[in-house]
Each structure stands twice: as C-alpha cells, then as structure tokens.
Design an enzyme around this catalytic site. Structure first.
Site, PDB file in Angstrom:
ATOM      1  N   ASP A  50       0.856  -1.186   0.000  1.00 42.85           N
ATOM      2  CA  ASP A  50       0.000   0.000   0.000  1.00 42.85           C
ATOM      3  C   ASP A  50       0.893   1.238   0.000  1.00 42.85           C
ATOM      4  O   ASP A  50       2.117   1.121  -0.090  1.00 42.85           O
ATOM      5  CB  ASP A  50      -0.956  -0.026   1.211  1.00 42.85           C
ATOM      6  CG  ASP A  50      -2.294   0.622   0.869  1.00 42.85           C
ATOM      7  OD1 ASP A  50      -2.298   1.803   0.478  1.00 42.85           O
ATOM      8  OD2 ASP A  50      -3.338  -0.050   0.986  1.00 42.85           O
ATOM      9  N   GLU A  74      -9.879   3.022  -5.145  1.00 39.79           N
ATOM     10  CA  GLU A  74      -9.454   4.376  -4.780  1.00 39.79           C
ATOM     11  C   GLU A  74      -8.272   4.875  -5.620  1.00 39.79           C
ATOM     12  O   GLU A  74      -7.216   5.213  -5.087  1.00 39.79           O
ATOM     13  CB  GLU A  74      -9.112   4.420  -3.276  1.00 39.79           C
ATOM     14  CG  GLU A  74     -10.320   4.103  -2.418  1.00 39.79           C
ATOM     15  CD  GLU A  74     -10.055   4.207  -0.910  1.00 39.79           C
ATOM     16  OE1 GLU A  74     -10.987   4.600  -0.192  1.00 39.79           O
ATOM     17  OE2 GLU A  74      -8.937   3.901  -0.461  1.00 39.79           O
ATOM     18  N   HIS A  90      -2.996   3.407  -4.546  1.00 35.06           N
ATOM     19  CA  HIS A  90      -2.349   2.968  -3.302  1.00 35.06           C
ATOM     20  C   HIS A  90      -0.949   2.421  -3.572  1.00 35.06           C
ATOM     21  O   HIS A  90      -0.584   1.346  -3.095  1.00 35.06           O
ATOM     22  CB  HIS A  90      -3.214   1.913  -2.594  1.00 35.06           C
ATOM     23  CG  HIS A  90      -4.430   2.491  -1.943  1.00 35.06           C
ATOM     24  ND1 HIS A  90      -4.355   3.362  -0.885  1.00 35.06           N
ATOM     25  CD2 HIS A  90      -5.746   2.337  -2.210  1.00 35.06           C
ATOM     26  CE1 HIS A  90      -5.589   3.709  -0.518  1.00 35.06           C
ATOM     27  NE2 HIS A  90      -6.449   3.119  -1.310  1.00 35.06           N
TER      28      HIS A  90
END
Ligand SMILES: [Zn+2]
Length: 737
Positions: free
Chosen positions: A168, A304, A241
C-alpha cells in the site's frame, strides 16, 4: 452452531491413546500427526488398519467416505467406545477436528490427555464456500509469528481464506527478487501520523516503521496455512495505493516524482502510470507472487485510484487514443484487463475491489464488494463471482463500542450484534444470481491498529460472529443463543493472551416522550446480567443497583452513569447520560423541512434534554440537513417566559459540514401570529469545529410556540472541500431556558 447436533446422556471421560486410520492414506496420516501436535500429547499413537472399527477404548477413528458432492461435510459421533469422525474429504476431517478441539479446549477442566466430552452426534457442513478474513500489513507491519497466530484462530473458527494485504502507500511488504528497491526503499517510512487523520494540527511520531516478508518467510506461512486448510490470497495494490512502489521506482509514475513512502492515511493523487513500462513491471512482480502462492486467486486491489495524474500524462493520454478509450475510467479498466490476461495465462484468477466494475469488468474477474452491496449485486448480475465485504458489517477497523474512551479507530460503528445480523446474499439480488455470492470476508485495515494486542482486540470476538454467519444455516440464526455460546469461547481466548472486549454487552439507551417528560429506557444485550446505576448529586456520588424495570422517567435534570454487570461480575464500560430538563425538553416538534434520514434518529432527538457530543458529528443526538435549512415549530404546550435559546452546530468542512449562516427565532402564543424575537449570525472568522450560538429573547414576554429557522451555509465555494455542492448542516440540542 453446527447444522445438526444431538446430545446423548451425560459425558464420557477419555484418555485418548490411539488414532485409527486406514492404511496407505498419507494425507489422513499427516492430519492425525497434526492433531496430536495440537494436543501436545506425544503419547497418542497412530495405528494404520485395514478396517476402521473400535478394537479398543480411548481411540479416535478418522475415516474418509470419498463423497464428492459435499467436500466440507463431516460427522462426529462420541460414543462410550471412542470418537468416530467421518468426512467426505480430508478438509472435512480437518473441520471435524476443529469442532472436536472446541469441545475439548473450551472445557477448562480438560487437560492434555484426559478429556471429558459429552456424548453427541454432530453432522455439519458450511453454508458458504468462501469464508475469509483479511489483514493489512502495509499500514502497520506484523511479524510471521503474529500471522501464524491469526491463521490458527481462523482455522479454529473454520475460515478457509486469508487475504493478505501486502502492499500500500505506507509500505511494500513482500520481497521481489527482480526489483530489490521495492523493499530496500518501499518497506520503510520515516514516521507515522499520530491520532486521527482528521485531527488538527497534524502530528507525527519520530519512529521509523520498517518490515517485510522474505520469500522464504512467505513460503513458510503459505505452508503453515495449507496445513490448516486455509488458502492465502495475496494482494498487490495497483494502480492506486502505490506510493511505496513509486518511492522505490519513480519511473513507474506519470511525473517521475520524487515520491515518498506515505506517513499519513487516505487516498493519494500519485498512482501508477498506465504505460507499458509500468504494466510490464507489475507483470514481473506478479510472476514472482504467482510462484509463491499456490491458490487460484491473486488480488490486485483496483480501489481508490484518482485519475488526476493520468489526465495530464502524455503516456496515459496516448494510451487513451491508442485503445480508443472514452475516459480515464476506461483507462483503469484497460490496465486491470491487461493484468487479468497475464494472470489468466498463469492459471490464476483476478480479484479486485468493486471499483474494477467502473469502465467495464475484466472477463474472469471476481469482485470484492466493499462500498456497500451495490457493487456485489451488479457483478453477480453480470455472472461474476462475488465476495461480500461491505463496510457497514465487515469492516473490523470500525468501532465496536460507543464508549467515548474506546481506543482510537477510523470511525464507524460495527458492533458484534450487527456483524451477526449480516446476511451475505443481498436482499435486492435476483435469486437466480445468488450462486455467484461465494461468501463474505471481514477486513482489518490497520491505520489505527499499531500492534498485535489491538489487532486481536479488533478482530475478536467479531470474527466468531462472522464465522457463524458464513458457516451456519440461516434458519438457525439466533443472537441470544450465539452470545450464550460465546461465553464458552471468551475464557479460552483469554488463555491465549488475547485481549477481548465485552462491548457486546454494553448498555445502550433510547428516549421517548411521555406527557411533558422524557423517559429513559436502557437497552440491554440478550445476555444475563444486571444494570448498575450511579447518580451524581453535587459532589456526593453513590452507586446503587437499578431498582426496578428498565425505564426511568426524567422529571428533573440528572447526571448518571450506568453499567451492565455480567454474571461473572465483570463490568462493561459505562454509558454516561447528562439530562438537562430545559423548557423544551419533552416538548412537541413539527418539522417544516425534513432532515436527511441518514442523520436523523427520531423526532425528539433535537429537544430531548441530551446535548450532542461536541467532538464528533455521529450518533443519535446530531441531526443532519443535506443542502437544506432547518425549519421547525416547537410547541411548549403552555405559554411560558423565555430568556434564551442555545443551539449546537458542527463545523467540519472535510466532511462537507459547514456551520449555519444565520439563525432566526420567531415566537407566537397561538401558532398563527408570529413575531421575530431573536437572531444570530455566524462570524466569518469562525474556525472552531464546535459552535454554540445563543439567541437572547426580549424578557418578560410569554410564548407557547417557537418557529426556529437555521439557515444552511448553501453552495460550497471553489477551493473548499465539497466545492460546487450544497453543504451539510449539523444541528444538536436546542436548549430553551
Ligand atoms: Zn501516466
């Protein structure tokens, strides 16, 4: 809760001496050896025989019946001669041995060797084929030992998938031999945000966080999980990410950086570029990942991913033209499809978060539905496999208690009762597609979980509730029964040094109106115990057991704390109620503008004598108006003099919550003729998150009706969070004195 359980008369004392298995069955033999190890009793012997029958007392028979239709099914019979375990396949035997382990270990009198078990016949199989738990090791790193302990517990509760979130923004945690900088650079961040990411001012610690798993360690964990019939799904996040990967190899991005491993939380604008160089790099990474993990699934994230960098990147825009893509959503879809083709050629299936639906789903992708159920319904309706992980029920990084002193969490409120109530098949899914819902999974994101103590605190006992949701039959669902069973598991988990909450039994309350008074009702979990109440009288506090019933008429102002005391005398965290009997507390209210149903608990919440919390905008005492003014008439039931009216407003632009511009109070004696009796205006310099406007009225005049108008901030200006939208208005208690 097994599918079928029949208890006989009484219990039997065993001193297990032998495990009987059929000859030439290495898998069953391995399982038997594993079980002996689990029992820490080296005196147990394995006997390989031609025919499985009890030839001596104190033995366990492990038999396979080779039925193909129900691979997880098993049967346990505890008889005076011994314990007979039968299953379709070895993994069914493993589940049976876990049930047997629970029967043995949850009885505190049982020691290694000599055990007491009730005579019983259990027949069992799971409702869902996918039963998962996730762990984020990027935000905080957890050692191999902790991962193994986590896997042990998953096995005990019959989960069969562990989703390992390995990369991440805040860290790259898996060794990739071809690209050593991923861990040389990407596995370390210089410091970490302290407190909640919405706190101001922003603070950081001075501790370097570093850690990754070598490929040897990964192999060791994969093997460990395999012995426990748990498949590991590795997750390598892309194209969003990806800060840690970008910090290690800046050429993977659109701007070439410089980038750094993130030290705060949230969503970052810098993501992987869609150019061939980056795609080929990620394919190389996945080649090594595929070789390490034998399971069929590889998770590639896909969530995202902001598109701002792609919009101004020459390479990304060239790809858009080259592949005739309409927008950046389709560009993301292109990226994911390329990765999927690559994984497919390697014999693997791709899983992604539900954002991979945007711009078109890759042909063989499995979707994890996290933003509610919509993504899951959409994917299943397109004949794609789905794993349900909705934030509302399956995010175990949410709070499990409403207590204000609960350890910091990201937000939300997902108590164990809500987890247990979860139904993985969405109600609005056409039943012909329900077969595509493979099961569900709880996610443990670790922004606010800095060590293993907190990890297990957040995971358990909620994971046990999810385990029943996924394994047991829907018609056997019974929350009170579950809490009763849970009482046998908690003491054992404590012996495993697991820090447990008893939040499941914390009191809650509701308020209702009775005549001109409010009535407080304690809401108790369906588990035996008693309510303790402490009233505050000036400086003298006294404690008393709550005398009768579960309700209290609030005829005067009071300050009380109430606890639930369980049968073992342990106390749950208290609720603290400060009731202010002001002139409108318990009055009637008529809304002219309806509040948003999302932030509206009941009509009286705004005049129930209980102030809204000043440090957060969630909970039943706050009321939210989406883009509208608040407008209502309060009827005090008789005319009375009024000196002032106090309001509560919230100011939190990050969540698009802006304070009211203005408050206007009109009053009347007959509900027909109103006059303006007071007003308030917001100072343009207000920065405070919590605002308490006070409107003073003309003295010595009596009114019965108050018309309250609280004017919404309106359209949010450019440059502010939520620009272009209309603001939320959050209003707490209206106190009339
Ligand atoms: Zn680019």
């Amino acid at each position: 809760m097994p599918n079928k359980i029949d208890f006989g008369n009484g219990s039997i004392d065993f001193n297990i001496e032998t495990i009987l298995i059929k000859k030439n069955n290495p898998e069953v033999k391995k399982l038997a050896q594993f079980y002996i190890q689990l029992f820490q009793n080296p005196n147990i012997q394995i006997q390989e025989v031609d025919k499985l029958e009890f030839t001596q007392k104190n033995s366990i028979i492990l038999g396979i019946n080779e039925r193909r239709d129900a691979p997880d099914r098993y049967k346990i019979q505890v008889t005076p001669y011994g314990i007979m375990v039968e299953a379709s396949q070895v993994k069914g035997l493993f589940h049976a041995l876990q049930s047997l382990t629970q029967l043995v270990k949850l009885n505190p009198e049982n020691k290694a060797g000599s055990i007491r078990i009730p005579t019983v016949i259990i027949e069992d199989e799971p409702r869902f084929s996918y039963r998962g738990m996730h762990l984020d090791v990027a935000r905080h790193f957890f050692s191999v030992d902790v991962i193994k302990q986590y896997i042990d517990l998953l096995a005990l509760y019959k989960f069969n998938n562990f989703h390992w979130h390995l990369t991440d923004d805040q860290g790259w945690r898996i060794e990739i031999k071809k690209y050593p900088e991923l861990t040389n650079v990407g596995a370390t961040r210089s410091n970490t945000l302290i407190g909640h990411y919405t706190d101001r001012p922003v603070k950081y610690d001075n501790k370097e966080v570093s850690g990754y798993y070598t490929q040897e360690q990964i192999k060791e964990v994969v093997e460990y999980a395999k012995d426990r019939f748990i498949n590991i799904i590795p997750e390598i996040e892309m194209p969003g990410h990806a800060s840690a990967a970008l910090a290690a190899y800046p050429y993977l991005g659109c701007t070439w950086g410089p980038y750094k491993v993130a030290n705060t939380w949230g969503v970052f604008e810098d993501v992987l570029c869609t150019k061939d160089t980056t795609l080929n790099f990620m394919k190389d990474v996945l080649n090594e990942v595929v070789d390490l993990f034998p399971g069929k699934y590889i998770h590639i994230g896909g969530d995202e991913c902001p598109k701002a960098r792609w919009k101004t990147c020459i390479n990304c825009q060239r790809n858009k033209r080259r592949f005739n893509l309409a927008d950046e959503d389709q560009l993301q879809s292109y990226f994911i499809k390329e990765i999927e083709k690559h994984l497919y050629r390697k014999g693997k299936k791709l899983i992604g978060w539900d954002e991979i639906l945007e711009g078109g789903l890759a042909p063989n992708a499995t979707v994890m539905s996290w933003r509610g159920e919509t993504g899951g319904v959409e994917a299943a309706s397109q004949n794609h496999d789905v794993i349900m992980t909705p934030g509302s029920h399956c995010y175990f990084d949410h709070y499990q208690s409403k207590n204000p002193r609960e350890a910091l969490a990201i937000g939300g409120y997902t108590p164990i009762s809500k987890v247990y109530a979860y139904e993985p098949i969405p109600a609005n899914l056409d039943p012909k597609f329900s077969k595509f819902i493979l099961g569900a999974q709880a996610n443990l994101w670790t922004e606010y979980i800095e060590d293993e103590k907190k990890l297990f605190y957040m995971a358990f006992p909620r994971a046990i509730a999810l385990s029943e949701v996924l394994w047991s039959r829907k018609e056997d669902k019974n929350y009170a029964g579950f809490l009763e069973r849970l009482q046998f598991h908690l003491p054992w988990l404590k012996t495993q040094k697991i820090n447990l909450t008893n939040a499941y039994a914390e009191l809650d309350y509701t308020l209702s109106k009775s005549g001109d008074d409010m009535v407080l009702h304690f809401v108790k979990a369906p588990i035996k115990g008693k309510v303790l109440v402490e009233f505050k009288h000036n400086a003298n506090n006294f404690t008393q057991e709550y005398p009768k019933g579960d309700s209290l008429i609030l005829s005067n102002s009071l300050d009380l704390k109430a606890w639930y005391q369980l049968q073992d005398n342990s106390l749950c965290k208290p609720i603290h109620i400060i009731y202010n009997k002001h002139k409108a507390a318990g009055a009637s209210i008529q809304f002219i503008e309806k509040p948003s149903p999302k932030y509206f608990s009941n009509e009286n919440s705004i005049i129930n004598g209980i102030a809204a919390p000043t440090n957060k905008y969630s909970g039943p005492e706050w009321l939210g108006m989406e883009g509208k003014n608040f407008e209502a008439i309060i009827d005090l039931s008789k005319s009375d003099t009024i000196d002032q009216i106090k309001f509560q407003l919230y100011n939190f632009p990050a969540a698009w919550i802006y304070p009211a511009k203005e408050i206007i109070v009109e009053a009347s004696t007959d509900n027909l003729n109103y006059e303006v009796v007071g007003s308030w205006k917001l100072s343009p310099f207000t920065q405070e998150r919590y605002i308490e406007p006070i409107v003073d009225l003309k003295k010595n005049k009596s009114y019965r009706y108050l018309k309250i108008k609280v004017i919404n901030h309106g359209k949010i200006a450019e440059g502010s969070p939520g620009a272009g939208h209309t603001a939320w208005l959050f209003l707490g208690e209206i106190t009339v004195d």
